[in-house]
Scaffold this motif. Structure first.
Motif, mmCIF file in Angstrom:
data_model
loop_
_atom_site.group_PDB
_atom_site.id
_atom_site.type_symbol
_atom_site.label_atom_id
_atom_site.label_comp_id
_atom_site.label_asym_id
_atom_site.label_seq_id
_atom_site.Cartn_x
_atom_site.Cartn_y
_atom_site.Cartn_z
ATOM 1 N N THR A 114 8.639 -1.502 5.362
ATOM 2 C CA THR A 114 8.809 -2.082 3.896
ATOM 3 C C THR A 114 8.456 -1.250 2.952
ATOM 4 O OG1 THR A 114 6.131 -2.664 4.145
ATOM 5 C CG2 THR A 114 7.659 -4.250 5.048
ATOM 6 N N THR A 115 8.857 -1.530 1.655
ATOM 7 C CA THR A 115 8.694 -0.524 0.720
ATOM 8 C C THR A 115 7.162 -0.326 0.190
ATOM 9 O OG1 THR A 115 9.265 -0.249 -1.676
ATOM 10 C CG2 THR A 115 8.607 -2.669 -1.006
ATOM 11 N N PRO A 116 7.199 0.994 -0.289
ATOM 12 C CA PRO A 116 5.603 1.540 -0.657
ATOM 13 C C PRO A 116 5.588 0.981 -2.225
ATOM 14 C CG PRO A 116 7.244 3.405 -0.718
ATOM 15 C CD PRO A 116 8.061 2.174 -0.159
ATOM 16 N N ASP A 117 6.553 0.508 -2.789
ATOM 17 C CA ASP A 117 6.387 -0.288 -4.143
ATOM 18 C C ASP A 117 5.345 -1.219 -4.285
ATOM 19 O OD1 ASP A 117 8.462 1.486 -4.674
ATOM 20 O OD2 ASP A 117 9.979 -0.343 -5.105
ATOM 21 N N PHE A 118 4.932 -2.066 -3.542
ATOM 22 C CA PHE A 118 3.992 -2.898 -3.244
ATOM 23 C C PHE A 118 3.250 -3.237 -1.920
ATOM 24 C CE2 PHE A 118 2.199 -7.187 -4.377
ATOM 25 C CZ PHE A 118 1.937 -7.131 -5.576
ATOM 26 N N THR A 119 2.135 -3.477 -1.810
ATOM 27 C CA THR A 119 1.311 -3.385 -0.741
ATOM 28 C C THR A 119 1.907 -4.488 0.335
ATOM 29 O OG1 THR A 119 -0.590 -3.644 0.568
ATOM 30 C CG2 THR A 119 -0.295 -5.058 -1.396
ATOM 31 N N GLY A 120 2.252 -3.826 1.526
ATOM 32 C CA GLY A 120 2.440 -4.871 2.936
ATOM 33 C C GLY A 120 1.555 -4.829 3.829
ATOM 34 N N ALA A 121 0.080 -4.651 3.187
ATOM 35 C CA ALA A 121 -1.126 -4.795 4.194
ATOM 36 C C ALA A 121 -1.553 -6.316 4.215
ATOM 37 C CB ALA A 121 -2.091 -3.774 3.760
ATOM 38 N N ASN A 122 -1.946 -6.744 5.262
ATOM 39 C CA ASN A 122 -2.635 -8.101 5.406
ATOM 40 C C ASN A 122 -1.785 -9.191 4.884
ATOM 41 O OD1 ASN A 122 -5.126 -7.099 6.363
ATOM 42 N ND2 ASN A 122 -5.516 -6.341 4.446
ATOM 43 N N VAL A 123 -0.481 -9.268 5.289
ATOM 44 C CA VAL A 123 0.494 -10.172 4.545
ATOM 45 C C VAL A 123 0.079 -11.521 5.203
ATOM 46 C CG1 VAL A 123 3.031 -11.218 4.686
ATOM 47 C CG2 VAL A 123 2.281 -8.620 4.279
#
Length: 414
Positions: free
Chosen positions: A81-90
């Motif tokens: 997924t992109t580093p433009d916005f967090t994808g942690a703890n979706v």
């Protein structure tokens, strides 16, 4: 439908954010978490020759179940997924029977997904939507594509009465930072052509994308006490600002559409002595693309000439690097592969939306590596941010398109 929901959620809840500052492949170790899970899942559903290499590229095979030779086709998606916005703890939220109104993603932070701003929502009244909780992206780009490919392969395995040729599956890391095809083994993949499942709304079918380049600029300066700086100080930040001011003001992402190209400043970090700026150049037309690169260089040359005596050398360093090219050049000679996808959609009652990609996919790189690779919708909207969502019905239709393409291709003599 619940099977698709469960599979998709199992993918998006695994953090696979890519890291553009890393020199490894994959760029982040956490991408291995989903990669390894996918390998096991592909084996469990019954695919053959499931492999993963030391850079996390996954390939698998669904053998032909017909006794004549037909084209070998492939389906490709990326799991980062992109580093433009967090994808942690979706934390996905499921909206059943969407009523066409506002969707409160996060009450505490007042994050609302509203059709008054995102009009496409109204296309999906009565459908089931999967959204974010307003604090992360969702990851439908491109875990929706992976969900669809795995589900379609599983269905074909479970329904051997559906005739198909050999089908290959490929999953890649680091597409979001432009490296998804870097180590893709096209020869091993062994396909006549393939499709990336990496588009947006239902019906999208794309065989054109931007030509792309990245520009890195370093502006130098001279720091002197401001009280005694007249004729001596050179503020690198102001030089950088001067450079940016020379770019066409209307040729930016927020003011362009369709086939219109742009210059886009993506990074600015500076002090008096040194300022670093990064921008990207995009254009579908190759000639215009080359002109844009020359224009970017010309501005730097003019600034260098102006400050040559005062600074004693180049005050601006510029690097321009091509990133990918418009795949139309490689797909046009084999346009029947686009026609097959178009026919598959029409057979399923889906109106094809054939338009240029205002970006790039693994398919653009793969096409130049000898694997023609148009792009098909995966269903998601508002990628790379907290307003991302995907209608489950669109994912289901994408699964059906993959199956229909397999059926159509099985009728073609090689």
């Amino acid at each position: 439908m619940q099977h698709i929901i469960d599979r998709f959620i199992s993918y998006v809840t695994i953090d696979t954010e890519a890291d553009p500052n890393s020199n490894t492949t994959p760029s982040s170790a956490k991408q291995w978490d989903l990669a390894n899970k996918l390998v096991e899942e592909l084996k469990n559903i019954g695919l053959q020759d499931v492999t993963i290499d030391d850079k996390a590229y996954i390939q698998a095979t669904l053998p032909s179940n017909i006794d004549r030779e037909v084209p070998t086709i492939g389906f490709v998606s990326h799991f980062d997924t992109t580093p433009d916005f967090t994808g942690a703890n979706v934390k996905p939220q499921i909206v059943h029977n969407y009523d066409g109104g506002d969707i409160v993603l996060n009450k505490e932070q007042n994050v609302v997904l509203s059709p008054s701003y995102f009009e496409d929502l109204l296309l999906y009244k009565g459908q089931t939507l999967i959204t974010t909780d307003g604090t992360t992206l969702l990851g439908a780009d491109d875990k929706a594509g992976i969900t669809e490919i795995v589900t379609a392969m599983e269905y074909l395995i479970q329904h051997p009465e559906i005739k198909h040729g050999t089908i290959k599956v490929g999953f890649t890391p680091d597409e979001e930072i432009g490296r998804g095809a870097d180590f893709f083994d096209v020869e091993k993949f062994g396909c006549d052509w393939a499709y990336t499942m990496d588009g947006s709304q239902i019906g999208e079918l794309e065989f054109e994308n931007f030509n792309a380049a990245g520009v890195k600029l370093k502006f130098k300066g001279k720091s002197v006490h401001p009280g005694y700086a007249k004729g001596k100080m050179i503020n690198s930040m102001l030089l950088a600002n001067k450079y940016i001011s020379k770019l066409p003001k209307k040729q930016v992402p927020e003011r362009t559409q369709d086939y219109e190209g742009f210059f886009h400043v993506v990074h600015f970090d500076g002090s008096i002595e040194e300022t670093n700026v990064e921008l990207i150049i995009r254009d579908h037309d190759r000639k215009k693309f080359e002109k844009r690169k020359k224009f970017a260089q010309k501005i730097a040359d003019k600034i260098n000439k102006k400050y040559e005596k005062q600074f004693g050398g180049d005050i601006v360093e510029i690097q321009i690097k091509d990133q990918y090219y418009n795949m139309r050049e490689k797909v046009e000679p084999v346009m029947h592969i686009v026609s097959i996808a178009e026919k598959a959609m029409k057979n399923l009652g889906i109106k094809p939306i054939i338009k240029p990609i205002r970006g790039g996919t693994d398919g653009s790189r793969l096409s130049y590596m000898g694997l023609p690779c148009p792009n098909i919708f995966a269903g998601g909207h508002n990628f790379h941010g907290k307003y991302e969502y995907v209608p489950v019905e669109s994912m289901q239709k994408a699964v059906e398109v993959i199956i229909e393409i397999a059926k159509i291709t099985a009728e073609i003599k090689k």
